[in-house]
Design a protein around this motif. Structure first.
Motif, PDB file in Angstrom:
ATOM      1  N   GLY A   1      43.545  50.872  27.483  1.00 31.35           N
ATOM      2  CA  GLY A   1      44.264  50.295  26.347  1.00 31.35           C
ATOM      3  C   GLY A   1      45.228  49.195  26.733  1.00 31.35           C
ATOM      4  N   VAL A   2      45.395  48.962  28.025  1.00 28.53           N
ATOM      5  CA  VAL A   2      46.300  47.911  28.512  1.00 28.53           C
ATOM      6  C   VAL A   2      45.433  46.807  29.113  1.00 28.53           C
ATOM      7  CG1 VAL A   2      48.171  47.358  30.116  1.00 28.53           C
ATOM      8  CG2 VAL A   2      48.098  49.590  29.011  1.00 28.53           C
ATOM      9  N   THR A   3      45.695  45.606  28.736  1.00 28.85           N
ATOM     10  CA  THR A   3      44.875  44.506  29.251  1.00 28.85           C
ATOM     11  C   THR A   3      45.731  43.535  30.045  1.00 28.85           C
ATOM     12  OG1 THR A   3      43.577  44.682  27.245  1.00 28.85           O
ATOM     13  CG2 THR A   3      43.166  42.750  28.607  1.00 28.85           C
ATOM     14  N   PHE A   4      45.399  43.330  31.266  1.00 21.50           N
ATOM     15  CA  PHE A   4      46.018  42.277  32.072  1.00 21.50           C
ATOM     16  C   PHE A   4      45.204  42.109  33.339  1.00 21.50           C
ATOM     17  CE2 PHE A   4      47.971  46.134  33.640  1.00 21.50           C
ATOM     18  CZ  PHE A   4      47.969  45.969  35.005  1.00 21.50           C
ATOM     19  N   GLY A   5      45.491  41.060  34.053  1.00 21.45           N
ATOM     20  CA  GLY A   5      44.860  40.852  35.350  1.00 21.45           C
ATOM     21  C   GLY A   5      43.454  40.287  35.238  1.00 21.45           C
ATOM     22  N   ASP A   6      42.939  39.939  36.394  1.00 17.97           N
ATOM     23  CA  ASP A   6      41.630  39.320  36.480  1.00 17.97           C
ATOM     24  C   ASP A   6      40.655  40.332  37.079  1.00 17.97           C
ATOM     25  OD1 ASP A   6      39.663  37.472  36.417  1.00 17.97           O
ATOM     26  OD2 ASP A   6      40.292  36.428  38.243  1.00 17.97           O
ATOM     27  N   TYR A   7      39.998  41.080  36.231  1.00 17.50           N
ATOM     28  CA  TYR A   7      39.095  42.122  36.701  1.00 17.50           C
ATOM     29  C   TYR A   7      37.660  41.801  36.320  1.00 17.50           C
ATOM     30  CZ  TYR A   7      43.129  44.953  37.771  1.00 17.50           C
ATOM     31  OH  TYR A   7      44.294  45.410  38.316  1.00 17.50           O
ATOM     32  N   VAL A   8      36.743  42.192  37.203  1.00 13.81           N
ATOM     33  CA  VAL A   8      35.323  42.027  36.882  1.00 13.81           C
ATOM     34  C   VAL A   8      34.882  43.269  36.118  1.00 13.81           C
ATOM     35  CG1 VAL A   8      32.989  41.772  37.828  1.00 13.81           C
ATOM     36  CG2 VAL A   8      34.917  40.631  38.941  1.00 13.81           C
ATOM     37  N   MET A   9      34.446  43.069  34.873  1.00 15.78           N
ATOM     38  CA  MET A   9      33.948  44.199  34.100  1.00 15.78           C
ATOM     39  C   MET A   9      32.514  43.924  33.652  1.00 15.78           C
ATOM     40  SD  MET A   9      35.218  45.914  30.580  1.00 15.78           S
ATOM     41  CE  MET A   9      36.614  46.885  31.057  1.00 15.78           C
ATOM     42  N   LEU A  10      31.632  44.851  34.005  1.00 11.65           N
ATOM     43  CA  LEU A  10      30.233  44.713  33.610  1.00 11.65           C
ATOM     44  C   LEU A  10      30.059  45.347  32.233  1.00 11.65           C
ATOM     45  CD1 LEU A  10      28.771  45.994  37.025  1.00 11.65           C
ATOM     46  CD2 LEU A  10      29.261  43.624  36.403  1.00 11.65           C
ATOM     47  N   ASP A  11      29.387  44.628  31.347  1.00 12.55           N
ATOM     48  CA  ASP A  11      29.180  45.163  29.991  1.00 12.55           C
ATOM     49  C   ASP A  11      28.447  46.500  30.033  1.00 12.55           C
ATOM     50  OD1 ASP A  11      30.425  43.016  28.959  1.00 12.55           O
ATOM     51  OD2 ASP A  11      28.604  41.870  28.564  1.00 12.55           O
ATOM     52  N   SER A  12      27.433  46.556  30.876  1.00 16.47           N
ATOM     53  CA  SER A  12      26.708  47.820  31.034  1.00 16.47           C
ATOM     54  C   SER A  12      26.069  47.873  32.413  1.00 16.47           C
ATOM     55  CB  SER A  12      25.636  47.955  29.952  1.00 16.47           C
ATOM     56  OG  SER A  12      24.642  46.972  30.135  1.00 16.47           O
ATOM     57  N   MET A  13      25.700  49.072  32.810  1.00 12.56           N
ATOM     58  CA  MET A  13      25.134  49.258  34.145  1.00 12.56           C
ATOM     59  C   MET A  13      24.125  50.409  34.069  1.00 12.56           C
ATOM     60  SD  MET A  13      27.477  49.763  37.511  1.00 12.56           S
ATOM     61  CE  MET A  13      26.796  49.666  39.131  1.00 12.56           C
ATOM     62  N   GLN A  14      22.930  50.171  34.544  1.00 15.87           N
ATOM     63  CA  GLN A  14      21.891  51.200  34.541  1.00 15.87           C
ATOM     64  C   GLN A  14      21.958  51.976  35.853  1.00 15.87           C
ATOM     65  OE1 GLN A  14      19.316  52.281  32.588  1.00 15.87           O
ATOM     66  NE2 GLN A  14      19.903  51.048  30.810  1.00 15.87           N
ATOM     67  N   VAL A  15      22.194  53.267  35.761  1.00 17.84           N
ATOM     68  CA  VAL A  15      22.283  54.085  36.980  1.00 17.84           C
ATOM     69  C   VAL A  15      21.490  55.371  36.771  1.00 17.84           C
ATOM     70  CG1 VAL A  15      23.841  55.368  38.489  1.00 17.84           C
ATOM     71  CG2 VAL A  15      24.564  53.185  37.551  1.00 17.84           C
ATOM     72  N   ASN A  16      20.475  55.579  37.588  1.00 14.95           N
ATOM     73  CA  ASN A  16      19.648  56.792  37.528  1.00 14.95           C
ATOM     74  C   ASN A  16      19.249  57.154  36.095  1.00 14.95           C
ATOM     75  OD1 ASN A  16      19.478  57.352  40.315  1.00 14.95           O
ATOM     76  ND2 ASN A  16      21.541  58.208  40.306  1.00 14.95           N
ATOM     77  N   GLY A  17      18.742  56.151  35.371  1.00 19.28           N
ATOM     78  CA  GLY A  17      18.217  56.382  34.032  1.00 19.28           C
ATOM     79  C   GLY A  17      19.260  56.495  32.940  1.00 19.28           C
TER      80      GLY A  17
END
Lengths: 218, 208
Positions: A150-166
């Protein structure tokens, strides 16, 4: 004899007045807010499994989660701020989550506290969101942090989605090793990248030798 | 009264004149060969499931422990005991490996730590290992007996290592900590080459 006594009293008074005594400032911190504690989805007693990407070995982690309140300092239940010896925290809370495995590879430790309140109590105009961070350690050398849910700051890499083991995991942080100050060669061995989201916790890790351990759910 | 002062001063002069020259007691060069050589300090270990991790050893550090004997403020004996140590670590927080020697005139004290299990004993050039052969768990006071034997050679992952120490905990059934080392093969110049943790996982050094 009388003169000696007067001299002793006078020197005693001098010593007492020469040493300035400053009463400690006590800050009563409010409890760590529940909405921030939700940044870690694990409950005490939970388990989760990571799977080695190529040889499929399953590694089970057990979760211990506990709230540590009030450190004791000189008989008082105040937490002493390390950078100012005259300020004490009352009701200092640390929410600690340990994820441990019997497999001799690495463990995780996730930690947050209510120290961010100091910024709200002080006159500082600094953005107090910077203190609202969840820190994560993995193994011997890995340390990173991310903002509370709920807190937004900084420069972070966020992946919209990630497929892991189905299974698809959404809004996954790709967190790099942020540890510094280690001078020894080999400080970059071990976990180098950690994938994390607020809903599921640890999604996977990538090691310095390229091996990956990803979340496995039946 | 004057004669007492004179006697005291004479005693001080006598002690000062008897002062032995500073003595340095060094760790033997043979023992130092058990440290991990600079070319071997970064290596991979592999477990029975084929999972790899890296181990890294620091440079050897040495220091001197000063010891002096004095009487009436006059030092008449002064010795410096050499201390040599080397640390290594893997991925896990408690995977530290430490080998440490302290030289004394009659024996060398050996401290060896691996995955928080601490082994210590005295080593004498002529009689070999002496003293109590116990290892303790760094997390508590638990003490375990262990055997130690020296092998001329031992093969791991197709590579033969010369001069190997084999440490084995006598009663591993009573060990509950999952990372407690129950068996270790440690080679001269290379460090740990094969080890077992809590009778579950075997890890070995990957041959280059």
């Amino acid at each position: 004899m009388k003169k000696l006594l007067i001299l002793l009293i006078l020197s005693g008074l001098f010593v007492l007045t020469a040493c300035p005594h400053k009463d400690p400032t006590i800050i009563n911190l409010e409890p760590l807010e529940e909405k921030y504690r939700e940044s870690v989805p694990y409950q005490d007693g939970d388990t989760f499994v990571l799977q080695h990407e190529t040889n499929k070995t399953l590694i089970e982690f057990k979760v211990w989660r506990y709230l540590q309140v009030d450190n004791v300092y000189e008989g008082e239940t105040y937490y002493r701020m390390q950078y100012d010896p005259h300020i004490y925290y009352e009701n200092y809370q640390q929410d600690i989550t340990e994820c441990r495995t019997d497999y001799p590879l690495f463990n995780f430790k996730l930690q947050m506290d209510n120290e961010y309140r100091i910024h709200e109590y002080s006159d500082s105009t600094a953005d107090n969101s910077h203190a609202k961070t969840l820190s994560i350690c993995a193994g011997n050398n890995f340390y990173t942090w991310l903002p509370f849910k709920g807190v937004t700051f900084g420069d972070y890499v966020m992946l919209d989605s990630m497929q892991v083991n189905g299974r698809t995991y959404y809004d996954v942080f790709e967190l790099k090793n942020q540890s510094y100050g280690y001078e020894y060669e080999g400080a970059n061995d071990g976990v180098q990248v950690l994938y994390y989201n607020y809903e599921n916790g640890i999604v996977g890790v990538e090691m310095s030798n390229g091996e990956k351990f990803m979340r496995y759910e039946e | 009264m004057k004669s007492k002062v004179l006697y005291f001063m004479l005693l001080v002069i006598l002690l000062a004149s008897c002062r032995k020259p500073k003595e340095e007691i060094l760790v033997s060069e043979d023992l130092k060969e058990w440290f991990v050589d600079s070319g071997n300090r970064h290596f991979e270990v592999c477990d029975e499931n084929g999972i790899h991790q890296t181990f890294h050893f620091d440079d050897i550090e040495n220091d001197f422990l000063e010891n002096s004997s004095s009487l009436f403020g006059v030092t008449y004996e002064f010795t410096e005991h050499e201390q040599c140590g080397q640390k290594g670590r893997g991925f896990l927080e408690d995977s530290q490996c430490q080998l440490h020697f302290t030289a004394y005139s009659d024996a060398t004290h050996v401290f060896f730590e691996f995955y928080n299990a601490q082994f210590s004993f005295n080593y004498n050039e002529s009689s070999g290992i002496e003293g109590t052969m116990k290892c303790s768990d760094g997390y508590g006071d638990a003490l375990y007996g262990y055997t130690i034997e020296r092998l001329d050679s031992y093969e791991v992952d197709g590579k033969t290592y010369r001069d190997v120490i084999h440490i084995k905990v006598v009663d591993p059934d009573c060990i509950t900590r999952p990372t407690f080392p129950t068996e270790i093969y440690y080679a001269k110049h290379y460090g740990p080459i094969r080890y077992q943790l809590a009778r579950q996982h075997w890890l070995h050094r990957v041959a280059e």
